[in-house]
Design a protein around this motif. Structure first.
Motif, PDB file in Angstrom:
ATOM      1  N   ALA A 171       0.900  -1.126   0.045  1.00 46.27           N
ATOM      2  CA  ALA A 171      -0.095  -0.041   0.263  1.00 46.27           C
ATOM      3  C   ALA A 171       0.830   1.180  -0.052  1.00 46.27           C
ATOM      4  CB  ALA A 171      -0.878  -0.182   1.161  1.00 46.27           C
ATOM      5  N   GLN A 172       1.806   1.219   0.774  1.00 46.86           N
ATOM      6  CA  GLN A 172       2.825   2.298   0.790  1.00 46.86           C
ATOM      7  C   GLN A 172       3.515   2.768  -0.403  1.00 46.86           C
ATOM      8  OE1 GLN A 172       5.762   2.065   3.785  1.00 46.86           O
ATOM      9  NE2 GLN A 172       6.404   4.173   3.600  1.00 46.86           N
ATOM     10  N   GLN A 173       4.085   1.598  -1.302  1.00 46.57           N
ATOM     11  CA  GLN A 173       4.749   1.687  -2.458  1.00 46.57           C
ATOM     12  C   GLN A 173       3.628   2.545  -3.402  1.00 46.57           C
ATOM     13  OE1 GLN A 173       7.675   1.239  -3.487  1.00 46.57           O
ATOM     14  NE2 GLN A 173       8.399   0.734  -1.185  1.00 46.57           N
ATOM     15  N   ILE A 174       2.339   2.039  -3.673  1.00 48.57           N
ATOM     16  CA  ILE A 174       1.432   2.535  -4.666  1.00 48.57           C
ATOM     17  C   ILE A 174       0.453   3.468  -4.079  1.00 48.57           C
ATOM     18  CG2 ILE A 174       1.370   0.390  -5.784  1.00 48.57           C
ATOM     19  CD1 ILE A 174      -1.281  -0.315  -4.630  1.00 48.57           C
ATOM     20  N   SER A 175       0.835   3.763  -2.804  1.00 49.50           N
ATOM     21  CA  SER A 175       0.116   5.303  -2.454  1.00 49.50           C
ATOM     22  C   SER A 175      -1.462   4.929  -2.181  1.00 49.50           C
ATOM     23  CB  SER A 175       0.300   6.482  -3.194  1.00 49.50           C
ATOM     24  OG  SER A 175       1.620   6.724  -3.189  1.00 49.50           O
ATOM     25  N   VAL A 176      -1.810   3.853  -1.463  1.00 46.92           N
ATOM     26  CA  VAL A 176      -3.416   3.728  -1.222  1.00 46.92           C
ATOM     27  C   VAL A 176      -3.346   3.117   0.142  1.00 46.92           C
ATOM     28  CG1 VAL A 176      -3.875   3.043  -3.705  1.00 46.92           C
ATOM     29  CG2 VAL A 176      -3.333   1.095  -2.042  1.00 46.92           C
ATOM     30  N   ASP A 177      -4.457   2.890   0.746  1.00 42.81           N
ATOM     31  CA  ASP A 177      -4.696   2.591   2.028  1.00 42.81           C
ATOM     32  C   ASP A 177      -4.543   0.985   1.987  1.00 42.81           C
ATOM     33  OD1 ASP A 177      -6.600   1.555   4.289  1.00 42.81           O
ATOM     34  OD2 ASP A 177      -5.873   3.467   4.767  1.00 42.81           O
ATOM     35  N   ALA A 178      -4.056   0.530   2.971  1.00 42.46           N
ATOM     36  CA  ALA A 178      -3.746  -0.872   3.078  1.00 42.46           C
ATOM     37  C   ALA A 178      -5.075  -2.011   3.118  1.00 42.46           C
ATOM     38  CB  ALA A 178      -2.949  -1.416   4.738  1.00 42.46           C
ATOM     39  N   SER A 179      -6.067  -1.157   3.570  1.00 40.82           N
ATOM     40  CA  SER A 179      -7.402  -1.791   3.475  1.00 40.82           C
ATOM     41  C   SER A 179      -7.938  -2.254   2.077  1.00 40.82           C
ATOM     42  CB  SER A 179      -8.444  -1.082   4.310  1.00 40.82           C
ATOM     43  OG  SER A 179      -8.732   0.170   3.661  1.00 40.82           O
ATOM     44  N   LEU A 180      -7.470  -1.376   1.199  1.00 40.43           N
ATOM     45  CA  LEU A 180      -7.766  -1.580  -0.212  1.00 40.43           C
ATOM     46  C   LEU A 180      -6.905  -2.864  -0.771  1.00 40.43           C
ATOM     47  CD1 LEU A 180      -9.166  -0.887  -3.072  1.00 40.43           C
ATOM     48  CD2 LEU A 180      -7.055   0.815  -3.359  1.00 40.43           C
ATOM     49  N   ILE A 181      -5.756  -3.010  -0.390  1.00 44.69           N
ATOM     50  CA  ILE A 181      -4.880  -4.023  -0.753  1.00 44.69           C
ATOM     51  C   ILE A 181      -5.762  -5.236  -0.118  1.00 44.69           C
ATOM     52  CG2 ILE A 181      -2.915  -5.268  -0.545  1.00 44.69           C
ATOM     53  CD1 ILE A 181      -2.852  -2.665  -2.247  1.00 44.69           C
ATOM     54  N   SER A 182      -6.189  -5.154   0.934  1.00 44.24           N
ATOM     55  CA  SER A 182      -6.863  -6.323   1.621  1.00 44.24           C
ATOM     56  C   SER A 182      -8.276  -6.920   0.821  1.00 44.24           C
ATOM     57  CB  SER A 182      -6.922  -6.019   3.050  1.00 44.24           C
ATOM     58  OG  SER A 182      -7.662  -7.093   3.680  1.00 44.24           O
ATOM     59  N   ARG A 183      -8.715  -5.652   0.321  1.00 42.82           N
ATOM     60  CA  ARG A 183      -9.897  -6.254  -0.248  1.00 42.82           C
ATOM     61  C   ARG A 183      -9.585  -6.661  -1.719  1.00 42.82           C
ATOM     62  NH1 ARG A 183     -11.793  -1.194   1.806  1.00 42.82           N
ATOM     63  NH2 ARG A 183     -11.570   0.163  -0.001  1.00 42.82           N
TER      64      ARG A 183
END
Length: 516
Positions: free
Chosen positions: A22-34
């Motif tokens: 998430a940090q690498q692509i500048s999004v929230d970690a919850s989005l990666i989880s989804r």
């Protein structure tokens, strides 16, 4: 493999955490989880897909990791494999299952905008179904695709012969060549279904969806004429099936049931069982309802058949959706009703002679209050086009959500009403930093409105006759509509853009006053 499965594989083999990616692509970690759970899928045009692929490819530093990835690619690693080539391969593989969501959404919206009812009270003579002899026994067996056509015709004709309105239960994840492979039968099937609805029957259908947006919207588009009657309740199952065994259940609980099973989509010689035995029909009804219990509504559909009931259901749904706290994007042909000043709204109600003026005005003020409250914490993007001043003068600009005010005619702005609305938008831009107006070039007439909330849902409104509202909460459809709008909405960011928009609005108001 689905996008979720591929991403999960890459993250597991590289031991990458949700927060790190998430940090690498500048999004929230919850989005990666989804993403990993398959609850959301990015569009092919998402600018972080390439960054995500490159990052995960670079983390494949050990021989066993590279070998495992090439096995998934069905390729053999070579000594000449370079990191840049590897990144490209990973990116192509990871994004391979992702459709062009923007095109898919556009095709659906165009179909909705252009839809017009044929006269459902009169079937064309060529579409009038021939009666099929009613079964005199407990059932019969039909084989192959041609047999299924005969079985389906018999099933629906028996339903119509009984003249007992009931709720049809429909589900099939088998191949549909029996329906799409013969155009004359497709017309007959459509005529029989329309006639069944005219006779007072309703439909509960479980759509077969594989988390693929194109499949979802394609299925909805195919059923559009039936959906527009308000007689259909569509569902989907969020759990994955194995894809090996296929099942069909068409049930009229008081009349008959049609069922079949196939393996690996092989239906050429499959047996189709049409049964009328009451115990057998009851057992199959229980099977359908057991499956339905683990399904979710694909969407809620609001049509103004009974205006009083429509207003009640629609107003409750709209109020609930308004109150959801999330970033919002609204795309309209003209301007949104929630940004219309109360005085202008009241003037419109008076102009059309609304008998529910007090209640509707109170409801509008409540929506406006919720809108302004949400603006304090969340972004609100409105995408709209300024019309040609001459067209505006002629009274050809829709008032959006007008079906809620009055259901049997289309409403249009007067010049004074539209000017007042624009002036209120200037007020919002000057006083609320979270309100954004994105002006786009005027397109050909599009009779729909999209109201989307990030990770919450989307409401799609047909703003011309026949009116209809689709309320969607399914995650992939929600994210697809959101992504298709977001790339347009976020282009306006700086204070200079905001001031430029205000200047354009003021100039348009002046041009409108001077137009002949």
């Amino acid at each position: 493999m689905t996008f979720a499965e591929k991403l999960d594989f890459l993250m597991n083999i590289t031991k990458t955490s949700n927060s790190a990616l998430a940090q690498q692509i500048s999004v929230d970690a919850s989005l990666i989880s989804r993403f990993r759970r398959g609850e959301r899928q990015p569009s092919r045009s998402a600018n972080y897909l390439k960054t995500m692929s490159s990052y995960l490819a670079q983390r494949c530093t050990k021989a066993y990791q590279i070998t495992a990835v090439f096995e998934q690619l069905n390729m053999m690693p070579t000594a000449e494999s370079q990191i840049e080539q590897f990144k490209i391969l990973v990116h192509q593989w990871l994004s391979g299952e992702i459709g062009n969501d923007t095109e898919t959404v556009s095709e659906f919206l165009n179909g909705l905008s252009n839809f017009k009812f044929k006269n459902l009270s009169l079937l064309e003579r060529s579409e009038e179904p021939e009666l099929v002899m009613e079964l005199k026994m407990d059932g019969a067996v039909f084989f192959g695709e041609e047999g299924k056509r005969e079985a389906v015709s018999t099933f629906l004709t028996m339903l119509l012969s009984d003249k007992i309105p009931q709720t049809l239960l429909l589900y099939s994840d088998e191949r549909i060549d029996w329906l799409t492979g013969d155009y004359s039968f497709t017309k007959k099937w459509s005529a029989l279904l329309r006639k069944a609805i005219l006779a007072g029957n309703r439909i509960k259908i479980i759509h077969t969806l594989s988390r693929n947006l194109d499949e979802m919207l394609s299925a909805i588009t195919q059923w559009m004429p039936i959906y527009m009657t308000g007689a259909v309740e569509p569902y989907y199952c969020p759990r994955k099936r194995d894809g090996i065994f296929g099942r069909t259940l068409f049930i009229a609980p008081q009349t008959a049931a049609l069922t079949s099973t196939s393996v690996d989509n092989k239906t050429a010689n499959a047996a189709n069982f049409l049964v009328t035995d009451k115990k057998a029909v009851s057992a199959l009804t229980d099977e359908f309802n057991d499956y339905l219990s683990i399904c979710r509504p694909l969407m809620n559909i609001y049509t103004p058949g009974n205006q009083q009931e429509y207003q009640k259901r629609y107003s409750l749904a709209l109020a609930h959706f308004d109150s959801a706290e999330a970033d919002t994007i609204l795309k309209t042909e003209s301007l949104s009703m929630v940004t219309m000043p109360s005085a202008t709204f009241e003037h419109i109600l008076t102009r059309i002679g609304s008998t529910e003026k007090r209640n509707i005005l109170s409801y509008h003020k409540s929506r406006t209050k919720t809108f302004e409250k949400n603006l304090l914490l969340h972004q609100y993007y409105e995408i709209a086009a300024l019309p040609d001043p001459v067209r505006m003068k002629k009274g050809e600009l829709h008032i959006n959500f007008s079906s809620f005010i009055i259901h049997d005619q289309e409403l249009y702005y007067t010049q004074e009403e539209y000017t007042a609305h624009l002036q209120h938008l200037i007020f919002l831009l000057e006083n609320y930093e979270n309100y954004h107006l994105r002006l786009v070039s005027e397109e050909e007439k599009k009779d729909y409105l999209i109201y989307a909330k990030d990770a919450v849902g989307v409401m799609i409104v047909k703003t011309s006759l026949p009116f209809v509202v689709f309320e969607v909460n399914e995650s992939n459809m929600t994210s697809a509509f959101w992504d298709s709008l977001h790339s347009v909405a976020v282009k306006q960011k700086s204070k200079n853009d905001r001031q430029l928009t205000i200047t354009k609005l003021k100039a348009f108001i002046l041009a409108l006053q001077n137009a002949e």
